[in-house]
Scaffold this motif. Sequence first.
Motif, PDB file in Angstrom:
ATOM      1  N   TYR A 189       0.831  -1.207   0.000  1.00 16.35           N
ATOM      2  CA  TYR A 189       0.000   0.000   0.000  1.00 16.35           C
ATOM      3  C   TYR A 189       0.866   1.259   0.000  1.00 16.35           C
ATOM      4  N   ARG A 190       1.873   1.296   0.886  1.00 13.78           N
ATOM      5  CA  ARG A 190       2.737   2.476   0.950  1.00 13.78           C
ATOM      6  C   ARG A 190       3.496   2.675  -0.357  1.00 13.78           C
ATOM      7  N   ASN A 191       3.912   1.575  -0.992  1.00 17.35           N
ATOM      8  CA  ASN A 191       4.614   1.675  -2.273  1.00 17.35           C
ATOM      9  C   ASN A 191       3.680   2.233  -3.342  1.00 17.35           C
ATOM     10  N   ALA A 192       2.418   1.799  -3.344  1.00 16.56           N
ATOM     11  CA  ALA A 192       1.458   2.307  -4.327  1.00 16.56           C
ATOM     12  C   ALA A 192       1.211   3.801  -4.118  1.00 16.56           C
ATOM     13  N   VAL A 193       1.059   4.239  -2.877  1.00 15.10           N
ATOM     14  CA  VAL A 193       0.862   5.660  -2.579  1.00 15.10           C
ATOM     15  C   VAL A 193       2.084   6.458  -3.022  1.00 15.10           C
ATOM     16  N   PHE A 194       3.268   5.945  -2.755  1.00 10.20           N
ATOM     17  CA  PHE A 194       4.499   6.627  -3.154  1.00 10.20           C
ATOM     18  C   PHE A 194       4.587   6.751  -4.678  1.00 10.20           C
ATOM     19  N   GLN A 195       4.235   5.677  -5.378  1.00 10.96           N
ATOM     20  CA  GLN A 195       4.268   5.721  -6.850  1.00 10.96           C
ATOM     21  C   GLN A 195       3.280   6.762  -7.391  1.00 10.96           C
ATOM     22  N   GLU A 196       2.089   6.848  -6.807  1.00 14.54           N
ATOM     23  CA  GLU A 196       1.114   7.854  -7.226  1.00 14.54           C
ATOM     24  C   GLU A 196       1.656   9.262  -6.991  1.00 14.54           C
ATOM     25  N   GLN A 197       2.294   9.494  -5.868  1.00 11.29           N
ATOM     26  CA  GLN A 197       2.858  10.809  -5.583  1.00 11.29           C
ATOM     27  C   GLN A 197       3.974  11.162  -6.565  1.00 11.29           C
ATOM     28  N   VAL A 198       4.813  10.173  -6.893  1.00 10.20           N
ATOM     29  CA  VAL A 198       5.892  10.416  -7.861  1.00 10.20           C
ATOM     30  C   VAL A 198       5.307  10.749  -9.226  1.00 10.20           C
ATOM     31  N   GLU A 199       4.289  10.001  -9.656  1.00  6.54           N
ATOM     32  CA  GLU A 199       3.668  10.272 -10.956  1.00  6.54           C
ATOM     33  C   GLU A 199       3.032  11.659 -10.985  1.00  6.54           C
ATOM     34  N   MET A 200       2.379  12.046  -9.890  1.00  5.75           N
ATOM     35  CA  MET A 200       1.771  13.369  -9.830  1.00  5.75           C
ATOM     36  C   MET A 200       2.844  14.455  -9.903  1.00  5.75           C
ATOM     37  N   LEU A 201       3.937  14.289  -9.186  1.00  3.11           N
ATOM     38  CA  LEU A 201       5.022  15.270  -9.239  1.00  3.11           C
ATOM     39  C   LEU A 201       5.652  15.327 -10.631  1.00  3.11           C
ATOM     40  N   GLU A 202       5.776  14.187 -11.286  1.00  6.62           N
ATOM     41  CA  GLU A 202       6.319  14.184 -12.652  1.00  6.62           C
ATOM     42  C   GLU A 202       5.394  14.931 -13.610  1.00  6.62           C
ATOM     43  N   ARG A 203       4.075  14.735 -13.474  1.00  3.28           N
ATOM     44  CA  ARG A 203       3.124  15.475 -14.325  1.00  3.28           C
ATOM     45  C   ARG A 203       3.207  16.969 -14.068  1.00  3.28           C
ATOM     46  N   LEU A 204       3.288  17.362 -12.780  1.00  7.84           N
ATOM     47  CA  LEU A 204       3.418  18.781 -12.456  1.00  7.84           C
ATOM     48  C   LEU A 204       4.722  19.348 -13.015  1.00  7.84           C
ATOM     49  N   TRP A 205       5.775  18.578 -12.939  1.00  7.68           N
ATOM     50  CA  TRP A 205       7.052  19.028 -13.451  1.00  7.68           C
ATOM     51  C   TRP A 205       7.004  19.192 -14.984  1.00  7.68           C
ATOM     52  N   GLN A 206       6.355  18.216 -15.655  1.00  9.75           N
ATOM     53  CA  GLN A 206       6.208  18.316 -17.114  1.00  9.75           C
ATOM     54  C   GLN A 206       5.353  19.530 -17.493  1.00  9.75           C
ATOM     55  N   GLN A 207       4.306  19.808 -16.727  1.00 11.11           N
ATOM     56  CA  GLN A 207       3.466  20.969 -17.005  1.00 11.11           C
ATOM     57  C   GLN A 207       4.222  22.267 -16.793  1.00 11.11           C
ATOM     58  N   SER A 208       5.044  22.306 -15.765  1.00 10.06           N
ATOM     59  CA  SER A 208       5.802  23.547 -15.508  1.00 10.06           C
ATOM     60  C   SER A 208       6.858  23.755 -16.585  1.00 10.06           C
ATOM     61  N   ILE A 209       7.418  22.702 -17.154  1.00  7.69           N
ATOM     62  CA  ILE A 209       8.398  22.835 -18.227  1.00  7.69           C
ATOM     63  C   ILE A 209       7.706  23.336 -19.509  1.00  7.69           C
TER      64      ILE A 209
END
Length: 142
Positions: free
Chosen positions: A120-140
């Motif tokens: 469960y914690r790994n799944a939550v961490f993966q979701e957070q990483v994906e969200m941060l990557e999307r935000l980073w791609q949007q800011s670029i």
Amino acid sequence: MKVKLLNVLTVCIVTLAVLSPAILVFSMVYGRHIELVKAQNSTCEVNNNSRANDFLFSQNEGVPFTSNQESISTSNPNLETQNLTAVEQYQLATILEWFFLITPICVGLGIIGYDRYLVYRNAVFQEQVEMLERLWQQSIEQ
């Protein structure tokens, strides 16, 4: 890691399966032993009372015997205390049996629960990483 936990759980279950008949037989034998001890204690109590009564009647045929009655009544609590300790020993053995039976089950469930928590914690961490990557791609892109 998951294979190691599964192996530990398998060993615990197999150990429980192997030891549970022995625990059952031990409980049956110990129960019979406690019954035998109770029977012996009650036989000793009856024999002691009959010997004490014979002794009292031979010593004091016409004289009241108040002090001797007190000595007999003080010896009875000792026998009751011995019976209580036998019952307490039986209860302790029953508690230990359940402890040894339930401990491997609880350890196995704890391992499974902890493994699920890590997933469960790994799944939550993966979701957070994906969200941060999307935000980073949007800011670029902006």
